[in-house]
Design a protein around this motif. Structure first.
Motif, PDB file in Angstrom:
ATOM      1  N   GLU A 182       7.561  11.015  -1.271  1.00  0.00           N
ATOM      2  CA  GLU A 182       8.616  10.295  -1.970  1.00  0.00           C
ATOM      3  C   GLU A 182       9.819  10.052  -1.077  1.00  0.00           C
ATOM      4  O   GLU A 182      10.558   9.089  -1.256  1.00  0.00           O
ATOM      5  N   ALA A 183      10.042  10.924  -0.100  1.00  0.00           N
ATOM      6  CA  ALA A 183      11.149  10.715   0.840  1.00  0.00           C
ATOM      7  C   ALA A 183      10.847   9.562   1.793  1.00  0.00           C
ATOM      8  O   ALA A 183      11.740   8.789   2.160  1.00  0.00           O
ATOM      9  N   GLU A 184       9.586   9.434   2.204  1.00  0.00           N
ATOM     10  CA  GLU A 184       9.195   8.362   3.118  1.00  0.00           C
ATOM     11  C   GLU A 184       9.120   7.002   2.438  1.00  0.00           C
ATOM     12  O   GLU A 184       9.372   5.971   3.072  1.00  0.00           O
ATOM     13  N   ARG A 185       8.729   7.003   1.160  1.00  0.00           N
ATOM     14  CA  ARG A 185       8.330   5.761   0.498  1.00  0.00           C
ATOM     15  C   ARG A 185       9.363   4.629   0.602  1.00  0.00           C
ATOM     16  O   ARG A 185       9.006   3.500   0.963  1.00  0.00           O
ATOM     17  N   PRO A 186      10.646   4.864   0.296  1.00  0.00           N
ATOM     18  CA  PRO A 186      11.587   3.728   0.373  1.00  0.00           C
ATOM     19  C   PRO A 186      11.757   3.193   1.791  1.00  0.00           C
ATOM     20  O   PRO A 186      11.979   1.991   1.979  1.00  0.00           O
ATOM     21  N   LEU A 187      11.656   4.059   2.781  1.00  0.00           N
ATOM     22  CA  LEU A 187      11.790   3.616   4.163  1.00  0.00           C
ATOM     23  C   LEU A 187      10.578   2.802   4.600  1.00  0.00           C
ATOM     24  O   LEU A 187      10.705   1.761   5.251  1.00  0.00           O
ATOM     25  N   LEU A 188       9.373   3.267   4.240  1.00  0.00           N
ATOM     26  CA  LEU A 188       8.156   2.588   4.659  1.00  0.00           C
ATOM     27  C   LEU A 188       7.945   1.277   3.913  1.00  0.00           C
ATOM     28  O   LEU A 188       7.486   0.289   4.502  1.00  0.00           O
ATOM     29  N   THR A 189       8.271   1.242   2.641  1.00  0.00           N
ATOM     30  CA  THR A 189       8.102  -0.012   1.914  1.00  0.00           C
ATOM     31  C   THR A 189       9.061  -1.081   2.421  1.00  0.00           C
ATOM     32  O   THR A 189       8.751  -2.275   2.409  1.00  0.00           O
ATOM     33  N   ALA A 190      10.221  -0.666   2.918  1.00  0.00           N
ATOM     34  CA  ALA A 190      11.175  -1.633   3.475  1.00  0.00           C
ATOM     35  C   ALA A 190      10.653  -2.271   4.751  1.00  0.00           C
ATOM     36  O   ALA A 190      11.045  -3.391   5.097  1.00  0.00           O
ATOM     37  N   LEU A 191       9.749  -1.580   5.457  1.00  0.00           N
ATOM     38  CA  LEU A 191       9.231  -2.117   6.718  1.00  0.00           C
ATOM     39  C   LEU A 191       8.377  -3.358   6.498  1.00  0.00           C
ATOM     40  O   LEU A 191       8.247  -4.188   7.385  1.00  0.00           O
ATOM     41  N   GLY A 192       7.772  -3.477   5.344  1.00  0.00           N
ATOM     42  CA  GLY A 192       6.963  -4.652   5.068  1.00  0.00           C
ATOM     43  C   GLY A 192       7.717  -5.730   4.326  1.00  0.00           C
ATOM     44  O   GLY A 192       7.170  -6.796   4.056  1.00  0.00           O
ATOM     45  N   ARG A 193       8.958  -5.427   3.979  1.00  0.00           N
ATOM     46  CA  ARG A 193       9.803  -6.390   3.278  1.00  0.00           C
ATOM     47  C   ARG A 193      11.109  -6.490   4.043  1.00  0.00           C
ATOM     48  O   ARG A 193      12.023  -5.697   3.828  1.00  0.00           O
ATOM     49  N   LEU A 211       0.823  -1.206   0.000  1.00  0.00           N
ATOM     50  CA  LEU A 211       0.000   0.000   0.000  1.00  0.00           C
ATOM     51  C   LEU A 211       0.857   1.255   0.000  1.00  0.00           C
ATOM     52  O   LEU A 211       0.572   2.213  -0.725  1.00  0.00           O
ATOM     53  N   ALA A 212       1.916   1.261   0.808  1.00  0.00           N
ATOM     54  CA  ALA A 212       2.778   2.439   0.893  1.00  0.00           C
ATOM     55  C   ALA A 212       3.462   2.736  -0.432  1.00  0.00           C
ATOM     56  O   ALA A 212       3.750   3.895  -0.743  1.00  0.00           O
ATOM     57  N   ALA A 213       3.697   1.704  -1.229  1.00  0.00           N
ATOM     58  CA  ALA A 213       4.403   1.889  -2.492  1.00  0.00           C
ATOM     59  C   ALA A 213       3.645   2.794  -3.452  1.00  0.00           C
ATOM     60  O   ALA A 213       4.257   3.508  -4.255  1.00  0.00           O
ATOM     61  N   GLY A 214       2.316   2.785  -3.363  1.00  0.00           N
ATOM     62  CA  GLY A 214       1.538   3.596  -4.293  1.00  0.00           C
ATOM     63  C   GLY A 214       0.634   4.622  -3.652  1.00  0.00           C
ATOM     64  O   GLY A 214      -0.125   5.299  -4.353  1.00  0.00           O
ATOM     65  N   ALA A 215       0.704   4.754  -2.340  1.00  0.00           N
ATOM     66  CA  ALA A 215      -0.221   5.644  -1.637  1.00  0.00           C
ATOM     67  C   ALA A 215       0.150   7.113  -1.826  1.00  0.00           C
ATOM     68  O   ALA A 215       1.296   7.498  -1.579  1.00  0.00           O
ATOM     69  N   PRO A 216      -0.807   7.964  -2.229  1.00  0.00           N
ATOM     70  CA  PRO A 216      -0.518   9.395  -2.361  1.00  0.00           C
ATOM     71  C   PRO A 216      -0.332  10.092  -1.017  1.00  0.00           C
ATOM     72  O   PRO A 216       0.107  11.245  -0.981  1.00  0.00           O
ATOM     73  N   VAL A 217      -0.650   9.410   0.080  1.00  0.00           N
ATOM     74  CA  VAL A 217      -0.471   9.984   1.410  1.00  0.00           C
ATOM     75  C   VAL A 217       0.928   9.734   1.950  1.00  0.00           C
ATOM     76  O   VAL A 217       1.230  10.096   3.086  1.00  0.00           O
ATOM     77  N   VAL A 218       1.777   9.101   1.155  1.00  0.00           N
ATOM     78  CA  VAL A 218       3.169   8.845   1.524  1.00  0.00           C
ATOM     79  C   VAL A 218       4.061   9.677   0.622  1.00  0.00           C
ATOM     80  O   VAL A 218       3.928   9.631  -0.603  1.00  0.00           O
TER      81      VAL A 218
END
Length: 383
Positions: A118-129, A109-116
């Motif tokens: 671009e600076a947050e995205r790589p950090l948040l997507t790593a949390l689920g992987r 969800l974080a990978a494509g969410a407009p509420v995330v």
């Protein structure tokens, strides 16, 4: 467009009065809060759910998307600390899909969410992987959570987020200028008044609790050493605090992990016989709970701290083995830069027996047995 919906920690009953933009008034955020609360109860330890109060805080919304914090608060003064997650939610015709920090769906969800951002995205997507750092990789790249060059007391050695329970992820630190700072750069979030979480790279994150004057942030980029608040005794979300301090906890892949064997501020933490005991090693210098830690700064991923296993100096050689000529010495506790590694004569130090030798950037060689690198294999490749 991202817009701020709420700030601060908000209980479910209050969140339920707010509507997400782009949804009908008959379908308010209360539906989202209920789904998030159910997800929290499913993810939390069974014993904790009966004595906790859910607090769902929607901090960002855009159309059918929402982002925020979800906390199971405990009673102030209790033995249990709160539990908290970031969450991402998406609403479609079937209702809200909610994923908590650490779940595979959170990354999706974080990978494509407009509420995330671009600076947050790589950090948040790593949390689920979960990060694959390799076996026995104890490197964090973190300083201690106060100014580099200061020395603070460690009134509590390794212990659990809520006290004695494992994993012993946390330290209690106090003193100095009482200013709590980010141990490493990342994205910072206010989980609750007095409680900040910073998401770092490599799957790591750190929690800072009991803060006074804590910053109010929702994904703001912070650098290592950024101000987070002051040491305090705040228990807005529950738990207990005696004497002002910061309760500093290490997490990886969205779960608290044992802080022992990891380096923070160029100290390697070690457990004691019981929670709140333990010690830390910088080279051969050991600080016990009740003593103080000097913040030497972060250890780089291709750096090492010399450990003569008793103090003094370690010989440097012209090649990878004790049969090569002496090329000087390096002191216990010194930070060195490693260029590459090779196999040579075998030696035994504090951390075990090794035939690995490390070539320093000055061209000399030192046995890996007398260095703390955080790995038992080369940290910068073979020569």
């Amino acid at each position: 467009m991202r817009s701020r919906l709420l700030t601060g920690s908000v209980v479910v009953a209050l969140v339920a009065t707010q509507a997400v933009a782009g949804t009908a008034a008959a379908e308010p955020v209360t539906d989202l809060a209920s789904v998030v609360t159910a997800r929290m109860h499913a993810a939390a330890p069974v014993a904790a759910t009966a004595s906790t109060t859910p607090r769902v805080n929607v901090t960002e919304q855009a159309g059918e998307w929402a982002f925020g914090t979800a906390v199971l608060a405990t009673a102030p003064g209790s033995d249990d600390h709160p539990t908290g997650w970031l969450f991402v939610a998406h609403r479609d015709g079937a209702g809200w899909e909610v994923a908590l920090e650490g779940e595979p769906a959170f990354a999706d969800l974080a990978a494509g969410a407009p509420v995330v951002s671009e600076a947050e995205r790589p950090l948040l997507t790593a949390l689920g992987r979960p990060a694959a750092l390799g076996p026995g990789d104890w490197r964090t790249g973190m300083a201690l959570p106060f100014a580099v060059g200061q020395s603070w007391g460690m009134p509590g050695g390794p212990h659990g987020w809520s006290g004695a329970a494992a994993p012993w992820s946390s330290l209690d630190l106090a003193g100095g200028d009482q200013v709590v700072r980010a141990a490493r750069g990342g994205a910072a979030y206010t989980m609750c008044t007095g409680w900040i979480r910073v998401i770092h790279d490599r799957g790591y994150s750190t929690d800072y609790y009991h803060l006074w004057n804590s910053i109010n942030v929702n994904g703001a980029s912070v650098g290592q050493g950024a101000f987070l608040g002051n040491t305090g005794t705040d228990v807005t979300c529950g738990g207990a605090a005696s004497g002002r301090h910061v309760h500093f906890a290490l997490r990886q892949n969205s779960a608290y992990i044992g802080i022992a064997n990891h380096d923070v501020g160029k100290w390697v933490l070690q457990n004691g016989a019981a929670a709140y005991q333990g010690s830390a090693l910088h080279g051969s210098a050991r600080a016990y709970a009740g003593g103080s830690l000097h913040n030497h700064g972060a250890l780089g991923f291709t750096q090492a701290v010399m450990d003569a296993n008793g103090g003094g100096v370690v010989n440097k050689r012209t090649g990878p083995g004790s049969g090569h000529a002496l090329a000087g010495t390096v002191g216990d506790g010194a930070t060195v830069n490693v260029a590459c590694s090779a196999n040579g004569t075998s030696h035994t130090g504090r951390w075990g027996t090794s035939s690995l030798w490390n070539r320093l950037t000055d061209g000399t060689w030192v046995s890996d047995a007398y260095m703390w690198t955080g790995l038992s294999v080369p940290i910068n490749g073979y020569c």
